[in-house]
Design an enzyme around this catalytic site. Structure first.
Site, PDB file in Angstrom:
ATOM      1  N   PRO A   1       0.842  -1.208   0.000  1.00 19.56           N
ATOM      2  CA  PRO A   1       0.000   0.000   0.000  1.00 19.56           C
ATOM      3  C   PRO A   1       0.873   1.253   0.000  1.00 19.56           C
ATOM      4  O   PRO A   1       1.878   1.303   0.698  1.00 19.56           O
ATOM      5  CB  PRO A   1      -0.768  -0.096   1.319  1.00 19.56           C
ATOM      6  CG  PRO A   1      -0.622  -1.498   1.780  1.00 19.56           C
ATOM      7  CD  PRO A   1       0.654  -2.019   1.194  1.00 19.56           C
ATOM      8  N   GLU A   2       0.492   2.243  -0.778  1.00 17.96           N
ATOM      9  CA  GLU A   2       1.208   3.509  -0.744  1.00 17.96           C
ATOM     10  C   GLU A   2       0.417   4.471   0.139  1.00 17.96           C
ATOM     11  O   GLU A   2      -0.649   4.128   0.648  1.00 17.96           O
ATOM     12  CB  GLU A   2       1.434   4.003  -2.179  1.00 17.96           C
ATOM     13  CG  GLU A   2       2.215   2.926  -2.958  1.00 17.96           C
ATOM     14  CD  GLU A   2       2.921   3.400  -4.222  1.00 17.96           C
ATOM     15  OE1 GLU A   2       3.187   4.597  -4.358  1.00 17.96           O
ATOM     16  OE2 GLU A   2       3.237   2.532  -5.064  1.00 17.96           O
TER      17      GLU A   2
ATOM     18  N   ARG B   1      13.854  -3.197  -6.356  1.00 17.13           N
ATOM     19  CA  ARG B   1      12.486  -2.863  -6.743  1.00 17.13           C
ATOM     20  C   ARG B   1      12.445  -2.520  -8.228  1.00 17.13           C
ATOM     21  O   ARG B   1      13.427  -2.041  -8.790  1.00 17.13           O
ATOM     22  CB  ARG B   1      11.957  -1.659  -5.931  1.00 17.13           C
ATOM     23  CG  ARG B   1      11.934  -1.864  -4.422  1.00 17.13           C
ATOM     24  CD  ARG B   1      10.954  -2.929  -3.951  1.00 17.13           C
ATOM     25  NE  ARG B   1       9.584  -2.698  -4.381  1.00 17.13           N
ATOM     26  CZ  ARG B   1       8.723  -1.911  -3.729  1.00 17.13           C
ATOM     27  NH1 ARG B   1       9.094  -1.271  -2.640  1.00 17.13           N
ATOM     28  NH2 ARG B   1       7.489  -1.767  -4.172  1.00 17.13           N
TER      29      ARG B   1
END
Ligand SMILES: [Zn+2]
Length: 292
Positions: free
Chosen positions: A2-3, A282
Site C-alpha cells: 500500500p502507498e 524494486r
C-alpha cells in the site's frame, strides 16, 4: 504494498467509525494478545496516518502502530441496523466489497487475525501486518522523528522545506531518494515511477544535482497526487480530473499510468519503449527519451 493514499483512507475509516468509541481489542490468532490487553476497554481518541504507517491513539496515551507491509490488510464490517460500515477490505489500493454481508455481528474471525478492534457497531480485523505494536507517546515520537514529511501534515510548509533541503544533500539517485521513507513519507513504487515521468526527470540523477525548483515541483506533485489518491482510492496519475468524462477512462488499469508496469510498450508521449530495470531490488519503470 500500500502507498500513502490507502493508509490515509484506512485512518479515515477509523476516524468515522471508531474514534470516540470504547474499543474491545483482542488477538484471535493469539500473537498480539499481550498488546491487545494493553488497549482493550479504552476509548480511541485519534487515528493518524503518516506515510505508510498508521497510529491509533487510546485514552491512556498509548498508541497502536500498524505497518501493513506487503501482505497486510484491514477488513471492516458493521452492524447494518446501526448504520455502521458495510463489509469491505482496505488493503493494497482499492476497496473490495465482500460478496455477502455477514449475518451476525460481530462475525466469527476468519483466518489469521492479528488484532480485532470492536465497538458496539463496527469491527475491524487486521491480518498479515509487518508491524503491529503498542507504543508509549515517547516511543511513538521516536518513530515519527525517523519518518520524512507527509504532505497531508504540512500545513505550515516545513515539510516541503525539509524535503528540499534533504534532497539537495543526497548523492543517491533521485529514483531511490523518493522511495526513502526518511526523506518523504508515503511514496511507493507506483507513485515513484509516475512522479518522475511527470517531471521528465531521469531516475538516475543524483538528488543533489536535481535543480532546486524541480525538487520543489516534485513535492508539489506528490501533494497533488496524494490528495487525488485519498479522494478516489486509486493512484490516478494522468490528471483525469482535468476534463469531464476522462476520469472513468483513466481508472481502467491499462489506461491508468504513464509508465508503471508498461515495460516494452510505447511511451504515451514519444512512442519510445518504456524501460524496466531493477533498482535497489524494486522495479523501476521509465521512458529513456522523455526522462533523458
Ligand atoms: Zn516518452
Amino acid at each position: 504494498m500500500p502507498e500513502g493514499h490507502s493508509v490515509h483512507r484506512i485512518a479515515g475509516e477509523f476516524r468515522r467509525h471508531f474514534v470516540g468509541k470504547s474499543i474491545t481489542a483482542s488477538s484471535p490468532q493469539g500473537r498480539f494478545a499481550a498488546g491487545a490487553a494493553l488497549i482493550s476497554g479504552q476509548r480511541m481518541v485519534a487515528a493518524r496516518a503518516v506515510g505508510k504507517q498508521m497510529f491509533l491513539e487510546f485514552e491512556s496515551g498509548l498508541w497502536l502502530r500498524i505497518h501493513l507491509g506487503i501482505y497486510g490488510a484491514w477488513d471492516f464490517a458493521g452492524d447494518q441496523s446501526m448504520g455502521a460500515p458495510r463489509r469491505r477490505r482496505l488493503a493494497e489500493t482499492e476497496y473490495e466489497r465482500a460478496e455477502s454481508e455477514p449475518e451476525l455481528f460481530p462475525h466469527e474471525p476468519v483466518g489469521q487475525v492479528r488484532v480485532r478492534l470492536l465497538t458496539e457497531t463496527a469491527v475491524a480485523d487486521l491480518r498479515g501486518p509487518t508491524a503491529c505494536e503498542v507504543l508509549t507517546l515517547e516511543e511513538m515520537a521516536i518513530v515519527l522523528a525517523r519518518l520524512g514529511p507527509d504532505p497531508q501534515h504540512d500545513d505550515d510548509g516545513t515539510g516541503e522545506e525539509r524535503f528540499v533541503s534533504v534532497v539537495a544533500k543526497k548523492p543517491t539517485p533521485i529514483g531511490l531518494v523518493l522511495m526513502d521513507q526518511s526523506v518523504v513519507s508515503g511514496i511507493g513504487n507506483v507513485y515513484r515511477a509516475e512522479i518522475l515521468f511527470r517531471a521528465g526527470l531521469n531516475p538516475h540523477t543524483p538528488g543533489k544535482l536535481v535543480p532546486n525548483d524541480v525538487v520543489r515541483a516534485l513535492w508539489h506533485d506528490w501533494v497533488h497526487l496524494l490528495a487525488i489518491g485519498i479522494d478516489t482510492g486509486m493512484m490516478l496519475t494522468r490528471d483525469p480530473q482535468v476534463v469531464d468524462g476522462i476520469r472513468e477512462k483513466y481508472t481502467r488499469a491499462s489506461e491508468r499510468y504513464w509508465v508503471y508496469k508498461r515495460e516494452g510498450l510505447p511511451c504515451r508521449v514519444c512512442d519510445t519503449h518504456i524501460v524496466l530495470e531493477i533498482a535497489a531490488a524494486r522495479k523501476l519503470y521509465w521512458c529513456p527519451r522523455c526522462q533523458a
